[in-house]
Motif scaffolding. Structure first.
Motif, PDB file in Angstrom:
ATOM      1  N   UNK A  83       0.790  -1.225   0.000  1.00 38.30           N
ATOM      2  CA  UNK A  83       0.000   0.000   0.000  1.00 38.30           C
ATOM      3  C   UNK A  83       0.819   1.269   0.000  1.00 38.30           C
ATOM      4  N   UNK A  84       2.153   1.144   0.018  1.00 35.16           N
ATOM      5  CA  UNK A  84       3.016   2.316  -0.038  1.00 35.16           C
ATOM      6  C   UNK A  84       3.239   2.774  -1.471  1.00 35.16           C
ATOM      7  N   UNK A  85       3.890   3.918  -1.605  1.00 33.71           N
ATOM      8  CA  UNK A  85       4.118   4.481  -2.940  1.00 33.71           C
ATOM      9  C   UNK A  85       5.577   4.315  -3.346  1.00 33.71           C
ATOM     10  N   UNK A  86       5.779   4.063  -4.618  1.00 34.84           N
ATOM     11  CA  UNK A  86       7.102   3.941  -5.189  1.00 34.84           C
ATOM     12  C   UNK A  86       7.057   4.501  -6.613  1.00 34.84           C
ATOM     13  N   UNK A  87       8.221   4.584  -7.233  1.00 34.81           N
ATOM     14  CA  UNK A  87       8.300   5.136  -8.591  1.00 34.81           C
ATOM     15  C   UNK A  87       8.842   4.062  -9.524  1.00 34.81           C
ATOM     16  N   UNK A  88       8.029   3.722 -10.502  1.00 34.96           N
ATOM     17  CA  UNK A  88       8.439   2.705 -11.481  1.00 34.96           C
ATOM     18  C   UNK A  88       9.134   3.387 -12.656  1.00 34.96           C
ATOM     19  N   UNK A  89      10.287   2.853 -13.034  1.00 36.88           N
ATOM     20  CA  UNK A  89      11.056   3.382 -14.158  1.00 36.88           C
ATOM     21  C   UNK A  89      10.865   2.476 -15.364  1.00 36.88           C
ATOM     22  N   UNK A  90      10.386   3.034 -16.438  1.00 38.90           N
ATOM     23  CA  UNK A  90      10.175   2.277 -17.672  1.00 38.90           C
ATOM     24  C   UNK A  90      11.315   2.607 -18.627  1.00 38.90           C
ATOM     25  N   UNK A  91      12.054   1.578 -19.039  1.00 40.97           N
ATOM     26  CA  UNK A  91      13.221   1.800 -19.888  1.00 40.97           C
ATOM     27  C   UNK A  91      12.831   2.026 -21.341  1.00 40.97           C
ATOM     28  N   UNK A  92      13.705   2.701 -22.058  1.00 34.25           N
ATOM     29  CA  UNK A  92      13.600   2.754 -23.512  1.00 34.25           C
ATOM     30  C   UNK A  92      13.961   1.371 -24.055  1.00 34.25           C
ATOM     31  N   UNK A  93      13.730   1.124 -25.333  1.00 34.40           N
ATOM     32  CA  UNK A  93      14.063  -0.185 -25.904  1.00 34.40           C
ATOM     33  C   UNK A  93      15.565  -0.440 -25.813  1.00 34.40           C
ATOM     34  N   UNK A  94      16.363   0.598 -26.099  1.00 35.01           N
ATOM     35  CA  UNK A  94      17.815   0.473 -25.977  1.00 35.01           C
ATOM     36  C   UNK A  94      18.215   0.359 -24.506  1.00 35.01           C
ATOM     37  N   UNK A  95      17.537   1.134 -23.650  1.00 37.08           N
ATOM     38  CA  UNK A  95      17.824   1.093 -22.219  1.00 37.08           C
ATOM     39  C   UNK A  95      17.533  -0.256 -21.609  1.00 37.08           C
ATOM     40  N   UNK A  96      16.501  -0.917 -22.099  1.00 35.03           N
ATOM     41  CA  UNK A  96      16.164  -2.258 -21.601  1.00 35.03           C
ATOM     42  C   UNK A  96      17.300  -3.239 -21.876  1.00 35.03           C
ATOM     43  N   UNK A  97      17.900  -3.132 -23.062  1.00 31.76           N
ATOM     44  CA  UNK A  97      19.029  -4.005 -23.408  1.00 31.76           C
ATOM     45  C   UNK A  97      20.247  -3.694 -22.534  1.00 31.76           C
ATOM     46  N   UNK A  98      20.491  -2.382 -22.292  1.00 34.01           N
ATOM     47  CA  UNK A  98      21.621  -1.984 -21.445  1.00 34.01           C
ATOM     48  C   UNK A  98      21.441  -2.510 -20.029  1.00 34.01           C
ATOM     49  N   UNK A  99      20.221  -2.377 -19.492  1.00 30.71           N
ATOM     50  CA  UNK A  99      19.951  -2.841 -18.131  1.00 30.71           C
ATOM     51  C   UNK A  99      20.084  -4.356 -18.039  1.00 30.71           C
ATOM     52  N   UNK A 100      19.650  -5.051 -19.102  1.00 30.56           N
ATOM     53  CA  UNK A 100      19.798  -6.517 -19.121  1.00 30.56           C
ATOM     54  C   UNK A 100      21.279  -6.900 -19.116  1.00 30.56           C
ATOM     55  N   UNK A 101      22.099  -6.149 -19.859  1.00 30.58           N
ATOM     56  CA  UNK A 101      23.544  -6.440 -19.874  1.00 30.58           C
ATOM     57  C   UNK A 101      24.154  -6.216 -18.494  1.00 30.58           C
ATOM     58  N   UNK A 102      23.766  -5.110 -17.841  1.00 31.39           N
ATOM     59  CA  UNK A 102      24.322  -4.811 -16.509  1.00 31.39           C
ATOM     60  C   UNK A 102      23.952  -5.910 -15.518  1.00 31.39           C
ATOM     61  N   UNK A 103      22.666  -6.233 -15.448  1.00 30.68           N
ATOM     62  CA  UNK A 103      22.227  -7.262 -14.489  1.00 30.68           C
ATOM     63  C   UNK A 103      22.767  -8.635 -14.876  1.00 30.68           C
ATOM     64  N   UNK A 104      22.921  -8.879 -16.168  1.00 37.71           N
ATOM     65  CA  UNK A 104      23.502 -10.151 -16.606  1.00 37.71           C
ATOM     66  C   UNK A 104      24.943 -10.295 -16.147  1.00 37.71           C
ATOM     67  N   UNK A 105      25.717  -9.199 -16.222  1.00 37.34           N
ATOM     68  CA  UNK A 105      27.108  -9.238 -15.754  1.00 37.34           C
ATOM     69  C   UNK A 105      27.185  -9.463 -14.244  1.00 37.34           C
ATOM     70  N   UNK A 106      26.254  -8.830 -13.492  1.00 40.38           N
ATOM     71  CA  UNK A 106      26.235  -9.038 -12.036  1.00 40.38           C
ATOM     72  C   UNK A 106      25.908 -10.498 -11.720  1.00 40.38           C
ATOM     73  N   UNK A 107      24.921 -11.054 -12.421  1.00 45.85           N
ATOM     74  CA  UNK A 107      24.538 -12.454 -12.191  1.00 45.85           C
ATOM     75  C   UNK A 107      25.682 -13.402 -12.558  1.00 45.85           C
ATOM     76  N   UNK A 108      26.391 -13.103 -13.665  1.00 48.57           N
ATOM     77  CA  UNK A 108      27.522 -13.951 -14.068  1.00 48.57           C
ATOM     78  C   UNK A 108      28.628 -13.912 -13.026  1.00 48.57           C
ATOM     79  N   UNK A 109      28.845 -12.722 -12.447  1.00 51.12           N
ATOM     80  CA  UNK A 109      29.845 -12.596 -11.382  1.00 51.12           C
ATOM     81  C   UNK A 109      29.420 -13.391 -10.144  1.00 51.12           C
ATOM     82  N   UNK A 110      28.098 -13.377  -9.868  1.00 46.62           N
ATOM     83  CA  UNK A 110      27.589 -14.212  -8.763  1.00 46.62           C
ATOM     84  C   UNK A 110      27.985 -15.673  -8.965  1.00 46.62           C
ATOM     85  N   UNK A 111      27.759 -16.192 -10.165  1.00 43.53           N
ATOM     86  CA  UNK A 111      28.042 -17.598 -10.476  1.00 43.53           C
ATOM     87  C   UNK A 111      29.543 -17.876 -10.442  1.00 43.53           C
TER      88      UNK A 111
END
Length: 859
Positions: free
Chosen positions: A269-297
């Motif tokens: 019930x609290x408020x937050x701000x959702x960020x919607x990526x651009x199509x290019x931004x979505x790919x960039x964010x996927x690369x960033x999180x993918x690198x973090x996940x790969x480092x986890x492994x």
């Protein structure tokens, strides 16, 4: 029948109740008075706290209002104000200070009048924001001047997203922006500019995996390439816990990958701000999180221990959240969490959607008095009241009972319009009041159209009941076509326009919807009740217009040529006198800061300017916040400031004027607003052409567009020929002419189309003659009602209202003229005077209501 009337009554009542609730209270209520009236528990105890607040205001110069005093007392003494207002549910906010601030802010907003008054009527707050030009050029590739221009546009979007807030935003000198907000006080809103000057610099950065400052000595240095930031997290108990993190200095991504930010409600019930990526931004964010996940492994494979990386979301240097990343994230969204209220989430989203490249610092803040002299305000408001009364009197005198019904319908229209505007946070200026008065004249148009149709039915010998039904059926398509065409214009103005152009589109679209509802539902409800239930036999009064048979097409050539000659003269004057026809709002000017010992009457500033030939002058008294000093801010045309000051000093030596500063100011109507205004009008004309071509036939569309262009150009030309100068309110006046012209032309064209079907053997010229004569009474009556409003404002108004009314007077006359002598002849020439040429090209199918109407007539 009763069922039909009841549902209309219920819907009308609900809409009216909502509208009235939306704009009440009309005026601000004293905050202290409102608080005491809202207390619903332990009133005596709360009155004691209010007395403490009064004492604090009196004894502490840093505490300037009841709002600030109560907030400070709540923090110092742990007062929980919700205990005194149990009817306001804030149980989901655990932190007491946060809860108090939300409650006090809510009560402050509830005490404010719903419809704000503009700078001309009530003044407001003015502040000057300064940009570090050298820093701006180091941070971004654009020049400081380009950054200033962009910052002005961004400020306009932050403050005035819908274009109805009526702020003034302009450049001052080379690196400053002046912002004036109407009907606002920094005494009760001390943080009013905080969200405006934030750059909204959004960054995504890595959190150090191995080191956590929470478990290290405060003197420990951060790892190379990292720095320490604190994340504040609210526990369930309401306690704020500080969690430190080491954050990488170089970001993985910035706000460039964000398409938009949206305030949302989370699962708790609290408020937050959702960020919607651009199509290019979505790919960039996927690369960033993918690198973090790969480092986890990788770390898990090497050490056998689980290591989960974090990605920090940082806004303007503050750490908002540091979520863990376990896998590559695709889907185009991220979330900023925090202890947000709804207002904070909305404001943060607004700032993120309009980011500044550089931060702005507050150079000066001042309380600003009304820009319009008291006498001018009174004169113009009285003129508005007289104009509205004349329209009401004329309608009742001419249509009797039907006129009274039309007046009720128009009043309902205004209540709905004001209610919706108030719910949008609109600001009412004096030109806005004038526009509402002119709206009264225009809003009766649909009623006049219906009444004249009813009169035609009565002349055919029909009963009052059948005449009422037939009048509405035959007027329906005309009303719909005229309003849909105007609505297309409004939608395009909203889509492409900015600032006041967009605001006019919003207001126009609301007005169209309200006008159609009132004419087709409210008026009909009352008339059906009178005729069918009360058995009233006569609802329409006398008629001044008998059947006419004037061959207007016979005068088409001299009328057409002479009107375009006037247009060409006006356009030529516009071009050759381009340097003199635009006011300060469009081209900027000089701004003087003047000290004084004795006040000068507001009307004297323009009087001195008129006597000395200095042109437009705007003057306002300002009190600099944080000091006891007051100054006069005087705006003159470019390079006339110094000479004007000398003339003013000579005219009023008793004021002992002291010129403290002089600078040049930019236009408040920016180049972007002007460009988008022209683009909006051009696309609107194309939209009109397409709709009319599809709904009627191409020839009608060509005639409508030519007539509209003619009306706008002639109005502008005559205005400047009579010495008029364009200011910001003139944009709305010209756009009103656009709407009026389209409406008038469509009424004539709809009747031409109808007469073509009813008179299959008549020539095209005879059909046009019959159509124009049969709508002539409606055209004259609508012109009379709108002219009554406009002439009254022109004669009795003051200042900008006079120019506003003059433009509309000219527009009314040219609009009525062009529907007969421009639109109709163009349609006639397009089809070479041959009705077969029309019929062969009219391919659009009829609407269902037309078919049903014809069936009803046959029966």
């Amino acid at each position: 029948m009763i069922t039909r009337l009841v549902w209309k009554l219920v819907v009308t009542a609900l809409i009216l109740l909502w509208s009235i609730a939306s704009f009440l209270p009309l005026n601000d209520i004293d905050y202290e008075e409102y608080l005491l009236s809202e207390v619903s528990a332990s009133q005596a105890e709360f009155e004691g706290i209010v007395q403490e607040a009064r004492d604090l205001i009196e004894n502490d110069e840093n505490v300037s209002s009841m709002f600030i005093a109560l907030r400070q007392l709540g923090e110092e003494n742990a007062y929980d104000y919700v205990n005194y207002f149990p009817h306001i549910n804030l149980s989901d906010i655990a932190n007491q200070d946060k809860r108090n601030e939300i409650l006090l802010n809510y009560l402050l907003q509830q005490s404010r009048g719903r419809l704000k008054q503009g700078l001309d009527l009530a003044g407001g707050v003015s502040f000057t924001l300064e940009m570090d030009a050298a820093a701006a050029e180091q941070q971004v590739s654009d020049s400081a001047q380009e950054q200033l221009s962009k910052a002005i546009n961004i400020m306009a979007d932050r403050i005035d997203g819908l274009g109805v807030a009526e702020p003034v935003i302009r450049a001052v000198g080379e690196n400053r922006i002046e912002v004036q907000l109407p009907d606002v006080s920094t005494v009760e809103n001390p943080e009013i500019i905080d969200s405006l000057k934030k750059p909204a610099k959004l960054e995504f950065k890595l959190v150090h995996r191995d080191r956590n400052p929470q478990f290290e000595s405060p003197t420990e240095l951060p790892p190379p390439g990292f720095y320490k930031l604190i994340l504040e997290r609210e526990e369930r108990t309401g306690e704020i816990v500080e969690i430190p993190h080491y954050i990488k200095r170089i970001p993985e991504a910035t706000g460039e990958i964000i398409d938009r930010a949206v305030p949302t409600i989370n699962e708790t019930g609290g408020f937050e701000v959702q960020l919607v990526f651009t199509s290019e931004g979505s790919d960039i964010f996927a690369d960033i999180t993918g690198q973090i996940a790969a480092e986890n492994d990788r770390i898990a494979a090497m050490t056998g221990q689980q290591s989960i990386g974090q990605l920090a979301i940082i806004l303007d240097g503050l750490l908002y959240s540091a979520p863990t990343v376990r896998e590559e994230i695709r889907g185009g969204n991220a979330v900023i969490t925090g202890n947000f209220t709804q207002r904070e989430a909305i404001d943060l989203s607004n700032v993120l959607n309009n980011p500044l490249a550089v931060e702005l610092e507050v150079a000066q803040m001042a309380e600003t008095g009304p820009t319009l002299a008291e006498e001018a305000r009174k004169n113009s408001i009285n003129a508005a009241m007289i104009g509205g009364s004349l329209v009401v009197g004329f309608m009742i005198l001419y249509y009797w009972l039907g006129g009274a019904v039309a007046v009720i319908s128009v009043v309902t229209n205004l209540v709905i319009l004001i209610g919706i505007l108030a719910s949008f946070g609109a600001t009412m200026t004096l030109p806005g009041v004038a526009a509402l008065v002119l709206t009264i004249g225009m809003a009766v148009d649909a009623n006049i159209l219906i009444f004249e149709r009813i009169r035609e039915e009565l002349r055919l010998g029909k009963s009052t009941v059948n005449a009422l039904r037939g009048g509405y059926e035959k007027a329906l398509s005309t009303i719909v076509d005229a309003n849909v065409t105007t609505m297309i214009t409004a939608i395009i103005l909203i889509w492409l326009g900015t600032g006041p152009v967009k605001g006019f589109g919003v207001t126009l679209s609301i007005g169209i919807g309200a006008s159609m509802f009132c004419a087709l539902v409210v008026s009909r409800l009352i008339l059906e009740f009178l005729v069918e239930v009360c058995k009233v036999d006569r609802i329409i009064g006398f008629s001044l217009f008998g059947k006419t048979n004037i061959d207007f097409l016979k005068f088409r050539k001299p009328a057409f040529l002479s009107s375009w000659v006037i247009v060409l003269i006006g356009v030529g004057w516009l071009i050759t006198h381009n340097d003199n026809i635009f006011g300060i709002d469009f081209v900027g000017g000089d701004e003087l800061t003047v000290g004084y010992q004795e006040e000068i009457a507001a009307e004297e500033f323009q009087a001195v300017a008129d006597a000395g030939g200095f042109g437009e002058v705007n003057a306002v008294y300002q009190t600099v916040i944080g000091t006891d000093s007051s100054v006069i801010k005087i705006q003159t045309e470019l390079d006339k400031g110094g000479d004007y000051f000398e003339a003013l000093s000579a005219a009023h030596p008793e004021a002992m004027l002291d010129l403290q500063g002089e600078t040049q100011i930019g236009a408040s109507v920016s180049g972007e607003i002007q460009q988008k205004a022209f683009l909006s009008v051009a696309v609107a004309l194309l939209g009109i052409l397409l709709y009319v071509a599809l709904r009627f036939e191409v020839g009608y569309g060509i005639g409508a567009v030519v007539a509209t262009i003619h009306d706008v150009l002639m109005t502008l030309g005559i205005f400047v020929l009579f010495g008029g100068q364009f200011t910001a309110p003139m944009i709305a006046a010209v756009l009103m002419i656009l709407g009026y012209s389209i409406n008038d032309t469509i009424v004539v064209f709809d009747r031409i189309r109808e007469e073509l079907g009813l008179n299959p053997d008549a020539t095209l010229s005879d059909v046009i003659r019959m159509a124009i004569n049969r709508v002539l009474s409606r055209s004259i009556l609508t012109s009379i009602t709108t002219l009554l409003s406009a002439i009254t404002l022109w004669v009795f108004g003051s200042g900008i209202i006079v120019d506003f009314a003059f433009v509309f007077m000219v527009g009314i006359l040219t609009g009525t003229f062009s529907s007969i002598f421009i639109a109709s002849p163009v349609f006639y020439w397009w089809h070479k005077g041959d009705r077969k040429h029309v019929e062969e090209r009219e391919w659009t199918p009829k609407y269902d209501w037309q078919a049903s109407s014809k069936t009803a007539e046959a029966e």
